[in-house]
Design a protein around this motif. Structure first.
Motif, mmCIF file in Angstrom:
data_model
loop_
_atom_site.group_PDB
_atom_site.id
_atom_site.type_symbol
_atom_site.label_atom_id
_atom_site.label_comp_id
_atom_site.label_asym_id
_atom_site.label_seq_id
_atom_site.Cartn_x
_atom_site.Cartn_y
_atom_site.Cartn_z
ATOM 1 N N SER B 52 -24.632 16.080 20.654
ATOM 2 C CA SER B 52 -24.641 14.917 19.777
ATOM 3 C C SER B 52 -23.335 14.164 20.007
ATOM 4 C CB SER B 52 -24.773 15.320 18.310
ATOM 5 O OG SER B 52 -23.642 16.055 17.910
ATOM 6 N N GLY B 53 -23.179 13.021 19.347
ATOM 7 C CA GLY B 53 -21.917 12.300 19.409
ATOM 8 C C GLY B 53 -21.830 11.402 20.619
ATOM 9 N N SER B 54 -20.661 11.358 21.240
ATOM 10 C CA SER B 54 -20.425 10.465 22.365
ATOM 11 C C SER B 54 -21.446 10.698 23.475
ATOM 12 C CB SER B 54 -19.015 10.684 22.920
ATOM 13 O OG SER B 54 -18.834 9.954 24.114
ATOM 14 N N THR B 55 -21.967 9.596 23.984
ATOM 15 C CA THR B 55 -23.020 9.725 25.009
ATOM 16 C C THR B 55 -22.469 10.046 26.385
ATOM 17 O OG1 THR B 55 -22.938 7.336 25.363
ATOM 18 C CG2 THR B 55 -24.572 8.176 23.782
ATOM 19 N N LEU B 56 -21.156 9.891 26.576
ATOM 20 C CA LEU B 56 -20.526 10.245 27.845
ATOM 21 C C LEU B 56 -19.917 11.634 27.695
ATOM 22 C CD1 LEU B 56 -19.792 9.381 30.708
ATOM 23 C CD2 LEU B 56 -17.646 8.467 29.778
ATOM 24 N N VAL B 57 -20.395 12.537 28.507
ATOM 25 C CA VAL B 57 -19.972 13.932 28.397
ATOM 26 C C VAL B 57 -19.228 14.333 29.665
ATOM 27 C CG1 VAL B 57 -20.745 16.303 28.106
ATOM 28 C CG2 VAL B 57 -22.007 14.450 27.007
ATOM 29 N N LYS B 58 -18.081 14.926 29.497
ATOM 30 C CA LYS B 58 -17.304 15.390 30.656
ATOM 31 C C LYS B 58 -17.444 16.903 30.776
ATOM 32 C CE LYS B 58 -14.037 11.560 30.654
ATOM 33 N NZ LYS B 58 -14.686 10.910 31.807
ATOM 34 N N GLY B 59 -17.545 17.349 32.040
ATOM 35 C CA GLY B 59 -17.714 18.767 32.262
ATOM 36 C C GLY B 59 -16.674 19.330 33.207
ATOM 37 N N ILE B 60 -17.003 20.464 33.784
ATOM 38 C CA ILE B 60 -16.073 21.118 34.701
ATOM 39 C C ILE B 60 -16.165 20.503 36.094
ATOM 40 C CG2 ILE B 60 -16.167 23.283 33.411
ATOM 41 C CD1 ILE B 60 -17.982 24.372 35.664
ATOM 42 N N ASN B 61 -15.158 20.769 36.891
ATOM 43 C CA ASN B 61 -15.128 20.346 38.297
ATOM 44 C C ASN B 61 -15.226 18.829 38.479
ATOM 45 O OD1 ASN B 61 -15.105 23.101 38.779
ATOM 46 N ND2 ASN B 61 -17.256 23.190 39.363
ATOM 47 N N GLY B 62 -14.817 18.051 37.484
ATOM 48 C CA GLY B 62 -14.793 16.607 37.606
ATOM 49 C C GLY B 62 -16.128 15.909 37.402
ATOM 50 N N PHE B 63 -17.150 16.628 36.985
ATOM 51 C CA PHE B 63 -18.457 16.027 36.731
ATOM 52 C C PHE B 63 -18.524 15.427 35.335
ATOM 53 C CE2 PHE B 63 -21.117 16.963 40.333
ATOM 54 C CZ PHE B 63 -20.505 18.037 40.958
ATOM 55 N N GLU B 64 -19.356 14.403 35.200
ATOM 56 C CA GLU B 64 -19.645 13.812 33.905
ATOM 57 C C GLU B 64 -21.104 13.359 33.890
ATOM 58 O OE1 GLU B 64 -16.786 10.607 33.704
ATOM 59 O OE2 GLU B 64 -18.284 9.164 34.373
ATOM 60 N N ALA B 65 -21.638 13.175 32.689
ATOM 61 C CA ALA B 65 -23.019 12.713 32.544
ATOM 62 C C ALA B 65 -23.107 11.792 31.350
ATOM 63 C CB ALA B 65 -23.970 13.895 32.375
ATOM 64 N N GLU B 66 -24.069 10.882 31.406
ATOM 65 C CA GLU B 66 -24.259 9.939 30.314
ATOM 66 C C GLU B 66 -25.656 10.061 29.745
ATOM 67 O OE1 GLU B 66 -22.885 6.014 31.030
ATOM 68 O OE2 GLU B 66 -22.871 5.650 28.864
ATOM 69 N N PHE B 67 -25.723 10.278 28.448
ATOM 70 C CA PHE B 67 -26.994 10.368 27.751
ATOM 71 C C PHE B 67 -27.450 8.957 27.386
ATOM 72 C CE2 PHE B 67 -30.377 11.589 25.174
ATOM 73 C CZ PHE B 67 -30.233 11.173 23.857
ATOM 74 N N ASN B 68 -28.650 8.597 27.812
ATOM 75 C CA ASN B 68 -29.208 7.291 27.481
ATOM 76 C C ASN B 68 -30.543 7.513 26.787
ATOM 77 O OD1 ASN B 68 -30.609 4.767 27.577
ATOM 78 N ND2 ASN B 68 -29.207 4.074 29.171
ATOM 79 N N LYS B 69 -30.532 7.361 25.470
ATOM 80 C CA LYS B 69 -31.730 7.689 24.699
ATOM 81 C C LYS B 69 -32.875 6.724 24.982
ATOM 82 C CE LYS B 69 -33.191 8.856 20.010
ATOM 83 N NZ LYS B 69 -32.772 8.969 18.590
#
Lengths: 112, 115
Positions: B52-69
């Motif tokens: 939930s919350g911010s739609t831009l999520v940062k992960g390990i190893n420099g990856f990120e993802a964006e949730f677009n409902k």
């Protein structure tokens, strides 16, 4: 060192034999899962258990059986009724409801 | 019932180039979304998750993802890939509040980083 162990890493069996794959976790997780992975197919759920002495069928339970007598252990038996048992099998566990699933290293089963 | 579609089965990319791995899901209720990585003959490792919350999520190893409902998507991105990123990547979804929290996986995207 907490985690999930699966043994053995590689397993070979003759057609018609039952085989049991081991899955143990020391993460104190209530929920445990078994998946089957085939090339290009992703992961498919075989069985899951949310609590000791209870388990539910997943999408591809036919030819498999499980038990959950202890919180730490969730063994999977591949029976002779499973028509195509050769695959990579992954066990996972989950803690809190919103938590991710943690995966073991997998067992590659080859049946000839 | 929920489902996940990973649009590309294989993605080749040159080292230090950016990459996007696409994931679309289908569900009639609110979801949690995950990206996992798998190296050959190993289990899956979590890269990142959206609860939930911010739609831009940062992960390990420099990856990120964006949730677009509105587009029911959860694409994975990395601005500059490394040889060590060569692996198979799986997108997964579960219905929030579902009780069993079963994950439904996509069929995976094999990322090959070319030196």
């Amino acid at each position: 060192d907490g985690g999930i162990t699966q043994s053995p890493k590689y397993l070979f069996r003759k057609e018609g034999q039952n085989v049991t794959l081991s899955c143990e976790q020391n993460l104190n997780h209530d929920a445990m899962y078994w998946y089957r992975q085939d090339p290009g197919q992703g992961l498919r759920l075989i069985y899951y258990s949310q609590i000791v002495n209870d388990f539910q069928k997943g999408d591809i339970a036919e030819g498999y059986s499980v038990s959950r007598e202890k919180k730490e252990s969730f063994p999977l038996t591949v029976t002779s009724a499973q028509k195509n048992p050769t695959a990579f099998y992954l066990c996972a566990s989950r803690g809190a409801d919103f938590d991710e699933q943690y995966f073991g290293p997998g067992t590659r089963l080859t049946v000839t | 019932a929920q489902s996940v579609t990973q649009l590309d089965s294989q993605v080749p990319v040159f080292e230090e180039a950016p990459v996007e791995l696409r994931c679309n899901y289908s569900s009639s209720v609110s979801v949690y979304l995950f990206w996992y990585v798998q190296y050959p003959n190993q289990g899956l490792q979590l890269l990142l998750k959206y609860l939930s919350g911010s739609t831009l999520v940062k992960g390990i190893n420099g990856f990120e993802a964006e949730f677009n409902k509105s587009q029911t998507s959860f694409h994975l991105r990395k601005p500059s890939v490394h040889i060590s990123d060569t692996a198979e990547y799986f997108c997964a979804v579960t219905e929030s509040g579902a009780g069993s929290y079963q994950l439904t996986f996509g069929k995976g995207t094999k990322l090959s980083v070319i030196p």
